[in-house]
Scaffold this active site. Structure first.
Site, PDB file in Angstrom:
ATOM      1  N   PRO A 183       0.813  -1.221   0.000  1.00 41.67           N
ATOM      2  CA  PRO A 183       0.000   0.000   0.000  1.00 41.67           C
ATOM      3  C   PRO A 183       0.840   1.260   0.000  1.00 41.67           C
ATOM      4  CG  PRO A 183       0.204  -0.798   2.230  1.00 41.67           C
ATOM      5  CD  PRO A 183       1.000  -1.751   1.368  1.00 41.67           C
ATOM      6  N   TRP A 184       0.136   2.411   0.003  1.00 40.06           N
ATOM      7  CA  TRP A 184       0.815   3.692  -0.114  1.00 40.06           C
ATOM      8  C   TRP A 184       1.202   4.309   1.220  1.00 40.06           C
ATOM      9  CZ3 TRP A 184      -2.331   6.914   2.549  1.00 40.06           C
ATOM     10  CH2 TRP A 184      -3.719   6.730   2.475  1.00 40.06           C
TER      11      TRP A 184
ATOM     12  N   LYS B 170       4.514  -5.226  -6.592  1.00 39.48           N
ATOM     13  CA  LYS B 170       3.848  -4.057  -7.170  1.00 39.48           C
ATOM     14  C   LYS B 170       3.642  -3.010  -6.086  1.00 39.48           C
ATOM     15  CE  LYS B 170      -0.224  -2.489  -7.829  1.00 39.48           C
ATOM     16  NZ  LYS B 170       0.014  -1.016  -7.865  1.00 39.48           N
TER      17      LYS B 170
ATOM     18  N   GLU C  50       0.253   2.921  -6.419  1.00 39.04           N
ATOM     19  CA  GLU C  50       0.255   3.864  -7.535  1.00 39.04           C
ATOM     20  C   GLU C  50       0.760   5.245  -7.126  1.00 39.04           C
ATOM     21  OE1 GLU C  50      -3.024   5.629 -10.761  1.00 39.04           O
ATOM     22  OE2 GLU C  50      -3.645   4.305  -9.128  1.00 39.04           O
TER      23      GLU C  50
ATOM     24  N   THR D 163      -9.822  -3.435   2.666  1.00 43.21           N
ATOM     25  CA  THR D 163     -10.626  -4.647   2.811  1.00 43.21           C
ATOM     26  C   THR D 163     -11.377  -4.959   1.523  1.00 43.21           C
ATOM     27  OG1 THR D 163     -10.857  -4.362   5.197  1.00 43.21           O
ATOM     28  CG2 THR D 163     -12.545  -5.677   4.088  1.00 43.21           C
TER      29      THR D 163
ATOM     30  N   GLU E  95      -3.455  -8.549   4.714  1.00 44.46           N
ATOM     31  CA  GLU E  95      -3.424  -7.626   5.851  1.00 44.46           C
ATOM     32  C   GLU E  95      -4.205  -6.410   5.420  1.00 44.46           C
ATOM     33  OE1 GLU E  95      -2.801  -4.504   7.763  1.00 44.46           O
ATOM     34  OE2 GLU E  95      -0.668  -4.630   7.230  1.00 44.46           O
TER      35      GLU E  95
ATOM     36  N   CYS F 198      -3.211   1.275   9.142  1.00 40.70           N
ATOM     37  CA  CYS F 198      -4.306   0.313   9.182  1.00 40.70           C
ATOM     38  C   CYS F 198      -4.711  -0.035  10.607  1.00 40.70           C
ATOM     39  CB  CYS F 198      -3.933  -0.952   8.410  1.00 40.70           C
ATOM     40  SG  CYS F 198      -2.330  -1.621   8.878  1.00 40.70           S
TER      41      CYS F 198
ATOM     42  N   GLN G 259      -7.910  10.503  -1.120  1.00 41.16           N
ATOM     43  CA  GLN G 259      -8.001  10.174   0.299  1.00 41.16           C
ATOM     44  C   GLN G 259      -8.531  11.350   1.098  1.00 41.16           C
ATOM     45  OE1 GLN G 259      -7.816   7.282   1.598  1.00 41.16           O
ATOM     46  NE2 GLN G 259      -8.128   7.991   3.697  1.00 41.16           N
TER      47      GLN G 259
ATOM     48  N   GLU H 225     -13.562   2.758   8.485  1.00 39.78           N
ATOM     49  CA  GLU H 225     -12.167   3.177   8.541  1.00 39.78           C
ATOM     50  C   GLU H 225     -12.004   4.519   7.824  1.00 39.78           C
ATOM     51  OE1 GLU H 225      -7.821   1.115   7.976  1.00 39.78           O
ATOM     52  OE2 GLU H 225      -9.323   0.735   6.422  1.00 39.78           O
TER      53      GLU H 225
END
Length: 487
Positions: A166-167, A191, A194, A245, A265, A299, A346, A396
């Site tokens: 993730p970022w 990967k 982005e 999720t 996760e 998270c 976000q 979240e």
């Protein structure tokens, strides 16, 4: 009689302390890292990665597509026999070398992490980069000792693994996944996210400098299309994903029936529980660390603050006073506590959920601070009068927003903490060890901290239950996900 002079209250002001960037040598364009070399994407597509604090482009990033994923997986498959046959001690030396090179380039990596992701430099410098190196060091030591951790049983690597990170912690999450996979003898296709690909691409430079054999690790920046192609690639043996999720559910559905092991996760809505016998000032610092670290882009953030009624007013008053001293601004300023939100997308989500909290009747308090004119920013925010059914208590937010709920008894605290589809982490603040153990055993959470929050160690397993995923990363448990163990 001599008059007593009037004492003047001290007013602390911080002069700017920006981290210098003149030594950085970032390329204007980054290609894909496949089979030990840099190559352009088959599609010819490039997208800029944006500094969220200024909205200015940093570099052009190649965008991987289906053909690039095929090539990376084929390279990993070709490299696997030699890598898995390499003496474990020699494999460990490669992993150790990567750790040392991360340390050598620590300042550069920390600055790039803050430029690309928006987090304060002191967090990148003191947490992200050192922990990333520590994970490679830790798993380098396990490489030739696997049988000792498996009670003498035999083990073989899974094979070719696809990893998606993730970022919010780009370099650290890459370390969480690559270090155990390599130590166990797997090859990998990674990967990165982005919006934050840069430190993963600098890690590719480090892999080259460490002379890791070609094909053992490929790094493919790109959007969700590249991630979906990697998950659906027919020639992979294992998938590991950290992220939302919703995407995790899609990956699980895509792999159903294929017999491919999966580690997920995912998201969280973690409870941070403060009992009346807690050291209140210590708890307040832990609450701040639990929700405002990395702008709440964590998270396991303690976004649901559960306070015992008898001390709720005191805790909220002290917390609000502490929040007023948080410094929001330039991520590269060493005085900054709360940096930029990672992306416009976000920020829009945070604002929408905060608006829903006000509409549903919760009382909002946001820190009064001057936010920069450009970039993506959100002031640290506290909600009181929150009901468990409010969206801000159930969904979240992934931002610097904490929702306060109260409880009267220990049983009520446990019930409220568990009343969520998530189960990633929790915090307990009490001076009674027996109470901490009793509550921790009753909580449906993969990680429970006592009198601290957001502390991580490469030797400790991390992961969740319910919609927070399954499988563990870190410690010996993190290795098990990359090994086929014989009975």
């Amino acid at each position: 009689m001599t008059a007593t002079p009037t004492r003047t209250a001290l007013a602390w002001e911080y002069s700017p302390a920006p981290e210098a960037t003149d030594h950085l040598r970032l390329a204007e364009r980054y290609e894909l890292f496949v089979d030990g070399a840099w190559r352009p994407p088959e599609s010819g597509d490039y997208e800029p990665t944006i500094n969220p604090a200024t909205e200015e482009p940093i570099a052009e990033i190649a965008q991987a597509g289906d053909a690039d994923v095929d090539a990376a997986v084929a390279a990993a498959r070709a490299a696997l026999p030699r890598w898995r046959r390499l003496p474990a001690l020699e494999r460990g030396k490669y992993v150790f070398r990567i750790a040392r090179l991360i340390q050598e380039r620590a300042r550069e990596l920390a600055i790039v992490e803050s430029l690309d992701g928006g987090k304060p430099i002191r967090e990148s410098r003191d947490v992200d980069v050192p922990l990333a190196a520590a994970h490679f060091f830790y798993y380098a030591g396990w490489a030739d000792k696997l049988s000792y951790g498996l009670a003498g049983r035999g083990a073989e690597p899974m094979g070719v693994v696809g990893q998606i990170v993730p970022w919010n912690f780009p370099l650290l999450m890459a370390a969480w996944k690559l270090a155990p996979a390599l130590a166990a003898g797997n090859t990998a296709v990674l990967k990165p996210a982005e919006t934050t690909p840069l430190t993963a691409l600098l890690l590719a430079e480090i892999l080259q400098e460490a002379e890791l054999p070609p094909g053992v690790v490929s790094i493919l920046p790109g959007d969700g299309v590249a991630g979906a192609a990697l998950v659906r690639e027919p020639d992979i043996d294992k998938v590991a994903f950290t992220g939302s999720t919703g995407v995790g559910k899609d990956i699980q559905a895509a792999l159903a029936g294929r017999g491919i092991p999966l580690t997920l996760e995912l998201g969280g809505k973690s409870a941070n529980i403060v009992f009346e016998d807690a050291a209140i000032d210590q708890a307040v610092e832990g609450i701040v660390q639990g929700i405002f670290f990395n702008q709440g882009h964590v998270c396991c953030a303690g976004s649901r603050l559960l306070i015992q009624e008898s001390v709720a007013e005191t805790v909220v008053e002290k917390l609000w006073s502490r929040m007023a001293r948080l410094r929001v601004g330039d991520p590269l300023d060493k005085n900054t506590d709360v940096g930029a939100i990672n992306s416009r997308e976000q920020l829009d989500r945070i604002e929408a959920l905060v608006a829903s909290g006000e509409e549903e009747g919760a009382v909002r308090r946001s820190v009064s601070c001057e936010l920069p004119d450009r970039g993506f920013w959100f002031a640290p925010t506290l909600f009181t009068d929150v009901a468990p059914a409010h969206r801000i208590a159930a969904e979240e937010i992934f931002g610097p927003v904490v929702s306060v709920l109260t409880f009267r008894t220990q049983a009520e605290a446990i019930e409220k903490a568990n009343s969520t589809p998530y189960g990633l982490a929790a915090g307990i603040w009490t001076d009674k060890g027996s109470k901490a153990f009793e509550v921790a055993n009753a909580l449906q959470a993969g990680v429970v901290w006592q009198n601290t929050y957001n502390h991580f160690d490469p030797t400790a397993a991390f992961g969740g239950y319910k919609e927070s995923g399954f499988g563990r990363e870190g410690g010996m448990s993190g290795l098990r996900g990359y090994l086929r163990v014989s009975s």
